[in-house]
Design a protein around this motif. Structure first.
Motif, PDB file in Angstrom:
ATOM      1  N   ASP A 186      42.316 125.617   5.095  1.00 56.91           N
ATOM      2  CA  ASP A 186      42.812 126.752   5.877  1.00 56.91           C
ATOM      3  C   ASP A 186      42.380 126.698   7.341  1.00 56.91           C
ATOM      4  N   ALA A 187      41.885 125.564   7.784  1.00 60.56           N
ATOM      5  CA  ALA A 187      41.457 125.435   9.173  1.00 60.56           C
ATOM      6  C   ALA A 187      42.630 125.556  10.126  1.00 60.56           C
ATOM      7  N   PRO A 188      42.400 126.017  11.356  1.00 64.06           N
ATOM      8  CA  PRO A 188      43.480 126.123  12.342  1.00 64.06           C
ATOM      9  C   PRO A 188      43.905 124.742  12.823  1.00 64.06           C
ATOM     10  N   PRO A 189      45.058 124.642  13.473  1.00 65.66           N
ATOM     11  CA  PRO A 189      45.495 123.350  14.022  1.00 65.66           C
ATOM     12  C   PRO A 189      44.590 122.879  15.150  1.00 65.66           C
ATOM     13  N   ALA A 196      40.381 113.214  12.869  1.00 64.63           N
ATOM     14  CA  ALA A 196      41.782 113.574  12.695  1.00 64.63           C
ATOM     15  C   ALA A 196      42.267 113.233  11.294  1.00 64.63           C
ATOM     16  N   ALA A 197      41.892 112.052  10.806  1.00 63.83           N
ATOM     17  CA  ALA A 197      42.307 111.642   9.459  1.00 63.83           C
ATOM     18  C   ALA A 197      41.738 112.581   8.403  1.00 63.83           C
ATOM     19  N   ALA A 198      40.488 113.007   8.587  1.00 64.37           N
ATOM     20  CA  ALA A 198      39.862 113.916   7.622  1.00 64.37           C
ATOM     21  C   ALA A 198      40.544 115.287   7.630  1.00 64.37           C
ATOM     22  N   LEU A 199      40.913 115.780   8.805  1.00 60.77           N
ATOM     23  CA  LEU A 199      41.641 117.047   8.880  1.00 60.77           C
ATOM     24  C   LEU A 199      42.997 116.928   8.188  1.00 60.77           C
ATOM     25  N   ARG A 200      43.709 115.865   8.491  1.00 56.46           N
ATOM     26  CA  ARG A 200      45.034 115.682   7.904  1.00 56.46           C
ATOM     27  C   ARG A 200      44.970 115.527   6.392  1.00 56.46           C
ATOM     28  N   ALA A 201      43.895 114.920   5.905  1.00 54.81           N
ATOM     29  CA  ALA A 201      43.732 114.755   4.463  1.00 54.81           C
ATOM     30  C   ALA A 201      43.612 116.103   3.753  1.00 54.81           C
ATOM     31  N   GLN A 202      43.171 117.133   4.485  1.00 56.26           N
ATOM     32  CA  GLN A 202      43.084 118.489   3.943  1.00 56.26           C
ATOM     33  C   GLN A 202      44.332 119.307   4.244  1.00 56.26           C
ATOM     34  N   GLY A 203      45.349 118.662   4.808  1.00 61.66           N
ATOM     35  CA  GLY A 203      46.595 119.362   5.113  1.00 61.66           C
ATOM     36  C   GLY A 203      46.567 120.139   6.404  1.00 61.66           C
ATOM     37  N   ARG A 254      46.932 120.466  10.449  1.00 64.48           N
ATOM     38  CA  ARG A 254      47.567 119.787  11.566  1.00 64.48           C
ATOM     39  C   ARG A 254      46.507 119.314  12.552  1.00 64.48           C
ATOM     40  N   CYS A 255      46.596 118.060  12.943  1.00 66.11           N
ATOM     41  CA  CYS A 255      45.713 117.529  13.976  1.00 66.11           C
ATOM     42  C   CYS A 255      46.494 116.527  14.813  1.00 66.11           C
ATOM     43  N   ASP A 256      46.769 116.889  16.053  1.00 74.92           N
ATOM     44  CA  ASP A 256      47.423 115.993  17.000  1.00 74.92           C
ATOM     45  C   ASP A 256      46.358 115.244  17.782  1.00 74.92           C
ATOM     46  N   VAL A 257      46.636 113.996  18.091  1.00 77.56           N
ATOM     47  CA  VAL A 257      45.708 113.177  18.869  1.00 77.56           C
ATOM     48  C   VAL A 257      46.428 112.658  20.103  1.00 77.56           C
ATOM     49  N   LEU A 258      45.824 112.891  21.263  1.00 80.70           N
ATOM     50  CA  LEU A 258      46.351 112.375  22.525  1.00 80.70           C
ATOM     51  C   LEU A 258      45.349 111.382  23.096  1.00 80.70           C
ATOM     52  N   PRO A 259      45.595 110.075  22.934  1.00 75.93           N
ATOM     53  CA  PRO A 259      44.683 109.088  23.518  1.00 75.93           C
ATOM     54  C   PRO A 259      44.842 109.060  25.038  1.00 75.93           C
ATOM     55  N   VAL A 260      43.730 108.942  25.741  1.00 69.47           N
ATOM     56  CA  VAL A 260      43.762 108.784  27.192  1.00 69.47           C
ATOM     57  C   VAL A 260      43.384 107.332  27.467  1.00 69.47           C
ATOM     58  N   GLU A 261      44.395 106.524  27.696  1.00 76.50           N
ATOM     59  CA  GLU A 261      44.196 105.087  27.775  1.00 76.50           C
ATOM     60  C   GLU A 261      43.248 104.711  28.917  1.00 76.50           C
ATOM     61  N   GLY A 262      42.270 103.879  28.582  1.00 73.08           N
ATOM     62  CA  GLY A 262      41.340 103.355  29.568  1.00 73.08           C
ATOM     63  C   GLY A 262      40.254 104.300  30.013  1.00 73.08           C
ATOM     64  N   ALA A 263      40.239 105.517  29.475  1.00 72.30           N
ATOM     65  CA  ALA A 263      39.276 106.522  29.942  1.00 72.30           C
ATOM     66  C   ALA A 263      37.990 106.475  29.140  1.00 72.30           C
TER      67      ALA A 263
END
Length: 269
Positions: free
Chosen positions: A196-199, A220-227, A229-238
């Protein structure tokens, strides 16, 4: 010689300054500053939780120098939140301070023109750990509806130097991590996940050596495994604090506002 800090820049968006939200016995009063868009509202609110390794920092520190202006223009109130640093009090005092701020804001929501049903937290680095746990453990008057993490640690129970009492996490927890396993898990977002965690939105540099990008991916994978929502925005090179990023940090603030528009309902005015 003590470093001389610069004169603060006036904050044009500031609506309510130095609001006392908690008076923990034996400690200084804890404050927040609130920035509210013009208009009747009610506006969704984002609690900004600063970083600094739990040892330094201030609620007025922001990574994006135009953070408040961007969020207010998008229709979001922003609350800059105080919490006790690790040499003031050990964990979970910091979590209690975040909860106190959430409770105060929700109690006064009508007078402040904010929406009690649309609360988000945005934490960076150590503040990201506090923001994530607030989102995962909040309920009723302390409930959080969305979480944004900027390079926040997910697991304090699996860090290096477990026997060193002088690392910042050890100081936060009151002793070497090897002797504080249960408390480290309690303080770890990874070990507080539930269906029941928030997104969540994780914005994280791919070259971060302080909190590795792989840690964000695992969380992120652990959150998604519990259903969840977890969006990931990679910041390349940062690296940490988005050092060396090829994009302006303001674009990452805007990406967070886009995420909040999606999960909380359109906030723009």
């Amino acid at each position: 010689m003590t470093d001389v800090q610069p004169v603060p820049v006036p904050r044009k968006t500031l609506t309510h300054a130095n609001c006392v939200v908690s008076t923990p016995l034996g400690y200084r009063p804890l404050h927040l500053d609130l920035h509210v868009p013009p208009g009747d509202g009610p506006f969704p609110v984002v609690l900004w939780i600063h970083g600094g390794g739990w040892m330094t920092g201030s609620r007025v520190w922001t990574v994006d120098q135009q953070f408040h202006e961007r969020m207010v223009a998008r229709g979001y109130a922003v609350a800059d939140v105080d919490y006790r640093l690790a040499l003031e009090a050990t964990y979970p005092a910091q979590q209690a301070d975040i909860d106190a701020a959430v409770h105060w804001l929700r109690h006064h929501a009508s007078a402040l023109r904010i929406d009690p049903g649309r609360f988000a937290v945005l934490g960076e680095s150590a503040g990201g750990q506090l923001a994530a746990v607030a989102g995962l453990t909040g309920a009723a008057e302390t409930a959080i509806q969305a979480v944004i993490l900027w390079y926040g640690p997910a697991d304090l129970s699996n860090l290096r130097n477990q026997d060193d009492p002088f690392t910042f996490p050890a100081i936060l927890l009151g002793g070497p991590l090897a002797e504080r396993t249960a408390l480290a898990r309690l303080a770890s977002p990874l070990h507080n996940i539930h269906p029941d965690a928030p997104p969540f939105l994780l914005i994280h540099g791919t070259e971060d050596e302080t909190v590795p990008f792989a840690e964000a991916l695992g969380f992120a994978a652990a959150l998604r495994a519990q259903g969840v929502r977890c969006d990931v925005l990679p910041v390349e090179g940062a690296g940490h604090v988005f050092a060396g990023a090829s994009v302006e940090v303001g674009t990452l603030t805007e990406a967070g506002a886009d995420f909040l528009d999606d999960v909380l309902g359109r906030g723009a005015i």
